[in-house]
Every structure is written in structure tokens, then in C-alpha cells.
Design an enzyme around this catalytic site. Sequence first.
Site, PDB file in Angstrom:
ATOM      1  N   ARG A 185       0.854  -1.173   0.000  1.00  0.00           N
ATOM      2  CA  ARG A 185       0.000   0.000   0.000  1.00  0.00           C
ATOM      3  C   ARG A 185       0.896   1.230   0.000  1.00  0.00           C
ATOM      4  O   ARG A 185       1.701   1.415   0.907  1.00  0.00           O
ATOM      5  CB  ARG A 185      -0.844  -0.034   1.276  1.00  0.00           C
ATOM      6  CG  ARG A 185      -2.164   0.608   1.167  1.00  0.00           C
ATOM      7  CD  ARG A 185      -3.007   0.271   2.360  1.00  0.00           C
ATOM      8  NE  ARG A 185      -2.489   0.809   3.597  1.00  0.00           N
ATOM      9  CZ  ARG A 185      -3.246   1.209   4.610  1.00  0.00           C
ATOM     10  NH1 ARG A 185      -4.570   1.125   4.504  1.00  0.00           N
ATOM     11  NH2 ARG A 185      -2.730   1.658   5.706  1.00  0.00           N
ATOM     12  N   ASP A 226       4.612  -5.656   9.796  1.00  0.00           N
ATOM     13  CA  ASP A 226       5.729  -5.291  10.679  1.00  0.00           C
ATOM     14  C   ASP A 226       5.717  -6.115  11.958  1.00  0.00           C
ATOM     15  O   ASP A 226       6.772  -6.551  12.436  1.00  0.00           O
ATOM     16  CB  ASP A 226       5.654  -3.796  11.036  1.00  0.00           C
ATOM     17  CG  ASP A 226       6.181  -2.920   9.901  1.00  0.00           C
ATOM     18  OD1 ASP A 226       6.852  -3.463   8.997  1.00  0.00           O
ATOM     19  OD2 ASP A 226       5.908  -1.708   9.919  1.00  0.00           O
TER      20      ASP A 226
HETATM   21  C1  PRP Z   1      -1.280  -4.204   4.695  1.00  0.00           C
HETATM   22  C2  PRP Z   1      -2.155  -5.432   4.929  1.00  0.00           C
HETATM   23  C3  PRP Z   1      -3.020  -5.424   3.702  1.00  0.00           C
HETATM   24  C4  PRP Z   1      -3.201  -3.963   3.417  1.00  0.00           C
HETATM   25  C5  PRP Z   1      -4.570  -3.559   3.885  1.00  0.00           C
HETATM   26  O1  PRP Z   1      -0.249  -4.495   3.829  1.00  0.00           O
HETATM   27  O2  PRP Z   1      -1.437  -6.612   5.099  1.00  0.00           O
HETATM   28  O3  PRP Z   1      -2.450  -6.091   2.588  1.00  0.00           O
HETATM   29  O4  PRP Z   1      -2.195  -3.267   4.162  1.00  0.00           O
HETATM   30  O5  PRP Z   1      -4.797  -2.259   3.564  1.00  0.00           O
HETATM   31  P1  PRP Z   1      -5.900  -1.797   2.518  1.00  0.00           P
HETATM   32  O6  PRP Z   1      -7.136  -2.592   2.816  1.00  0.00           O
HETATM   33  O7  PRP Z   1      -6.071  -0.335   2.826  1.00  0.00           O
HETATM   34  O8  PRP Z   1      -5.367  -2.024   1.139  1.00  0.00           O
HETATM   35  P2  PRP Z   1       0.940  -3.466   3.539  1.00  0.00           P
HETATM   36  O9  PRP Z   1       0.615  -2.618   2.370  1.00  0.00           O
HETATM   37  O10 PRP Z   1       1.299  -2.747   4.801  1.00  0.00           O
HETATM   38  O11 PRP Z   1       2.093  -4.389   3.063  1.00  0.00           O
HETATM   39  P3  PRP Z   1       2.889  -5.539   3.853  1.00  0.00           P
HETATM   40  O12 PRP Z   1       1.923  -6.669   4.089  1.00  0.00           O
HETATM   41  O13 PRP Z   1       3.954  -5.887   2.885  1.00  0.00           O
HETATM   42  O14 PRP Z   1       3.414  -4.959   5.123  1.00  0.00           O
HETATM   43  N1  URA Z   2      -2.455  -2.516   7.215  1.00  0.00           N
HETATM   44  C1  URA Z   2      -2.119  -2.945   8.448  1.00  0.00           C
HETATM   45  O1  URA Z   2      -1.185  -3.740   8.620  1.00  0.00           O
HETATM   46  N2  URA Z   2      -2.820  -2.489   9.495  1.00  0.00           N
HETATM   47  C2  URA Z   2      -3.842  -1.624   9.364  1.00  0.00           C
HETATM   48  O2  URA Z   2      -4.468  -1.248  10.373  1.00  0.00           O
HETATM   49  C3  URA Z   2      -4.173  -1.189   8.065  1.00  0.00           C
HETATM   50  C4  URA Z   2      -3.471  -1.656   7.000  1.00  0.00           C
END
Ligand code: PRP
Ligand code: URA
Length: 209
Positions: free
Chosen positions: A104, A203
Site C-alpha cells: 500500500r 511489521d
Molecule cells: C497491509 C495489509 C493489507 C493492506 C490492507 O499491507 O497486510 O495487505 O495493508 O490495507 P488496505 O485494505 O487499505 O489495502 P501493507 O501494504 O502494509 O504491506 P505488507 O503486508 O507488505 O506490510
Molecule cells: N495494514 C495494516 O497492517 N494495518 C492496518 O491497520 C491497516 C493496513
Amino acid sequence: MSKVFVFDHPLIQHKLTYIRNKNTGTKEFRELIDEVASLMAFEITRDLPLQDVEVETPVGLAKSKQIAGKKLGLVPILRAGLGMVDGILKLIPAAKVGHVGLYRDPETLKPVEYYVKLPKDVEEREFIVIDPMLATGGSAVEAINSLKKRGAKNMKLMCLVAAPEGVEEVQKHHPDVDIYLAAMDDRLNEKGYIVPGLGDAGDRLFGTK
Ligand code: PRP
Ligand code: URA
């Protein structure tokens, strides 16, 4: 309109409380996500069709049941979805696993796709798309788009925690995809985080910050 199911099993709810706790460290967080994923897999597979079979026991012939040849596929959204895969595979070990890589953008909150690899027989499989967090819904909508573009026809979405905004977004774009959750939270904050949520799932799972 798709349906939304919130799994209220006491074990799922109990473990989710520890997952949410900001003092839960990476090791325990990972273990709990794995356990909740197994419990959710148990619930989400409730409607798998069965067929009658006969099996020879040491004592005689038993009329019994087995799952009627449904081909299942798991698709974790990278990264955080990975944390739920092993827990589900413990119950459905024959499932194939595809991957959709999305992150994201922190400014726009829009998903950016960087990787897709799916099993060959996409059209014949029933997929469970997995991500612990359903926030704005952008990532889930994009991942489902990606699967549909490649021929997938049957999908469920499984998330730990959702915001109402994310659920609405998925229902708007994919009214054919039912959503399975452990909790529906209050809202999103100004940074697109789920409130109260559990923080940044990726994270916390991988110990990055
Ligand atoms: C987080 C989570 C989802 C997304 C949700 O991923 O694991 O995939 O955000 O957010 P949304 O519904 O607003 O799209 P992130 O983009 O942080 O990536 P990561 O899993 O690599 O940390
Ligand atoms: N992604 C996350 O990991 N946590 C949130 O709350 C939203 C998006």
C-alpha cells in the site's frame, strides 16, 4: 451482494485479544496468527461437500465420508497474508498456494502490485484469498481483480480484522466474494489504519519497523 461472516468462536476471540495487545512480541504474535488461521480454516471449510465412501476398518466395513474432490487454492496477499498460510495448510495440506504481492503506497494508500504467481489450473479451483487486514479494501479488491483476470471464478476472502470501509469496498467491486472475519472494527484513522485494529500486521509478524 456478498455475505460477511464474523467467526465468534471463543478460541478465535480469545487469541485475537492477545494478537491486538501492543505488548505481544513478534514470536508470540506469529504463533497466535498461525493458531487463529487454523481455527478460521476449520470454520471456513464447513460447507465443503462430502461424498459417501466405504473403508475397511480392522473390524469390518464402515460407511464413511470424504471431501468430494474440491480443488482448493490459498492466495496470501504479501507480506502479511503469509503469516496465515501454514496455519491453514495444517488443516488443508493438499491446497495449492499462489501469491499476490501488493503493498500500500503510504501517501495515496493505493495498492501497488509487484508479484503474481498462481497455480496453473486457476479456473477449476476454489480460492481463499488471505490477508490479516482489510482496511480501505484497496489491496483485497486488487488481489481479487488479479485472480479474476487470470481466470479464477470462485473465491472467498479471509481476514482477521476489517474496517467497515474495507468490507464495503470489496462488496462494491466483488459482490460474488463472501468475506470471513474474526472481527469487524470501528473505523479507519487518517493514516488508513484500522481502529482499534492491531497495528501494522506485516511489521508485527516479521519484526520490521
Ligand atoms: C497491509 C495489509 C493489507 C493492506 C490492507 O499491507 O497486510 O495487505 O495493508 O490495507 P488496505 O485494505 O487499505 O489495502 P501493507 O501494504 O502494509 O504491506 P505488507 O503486508 O507488505 O506490510
Ligand atoms: N495494514 C495494516 O497492517 N494495518 C492496518 O491497520 C491497516 C493496513
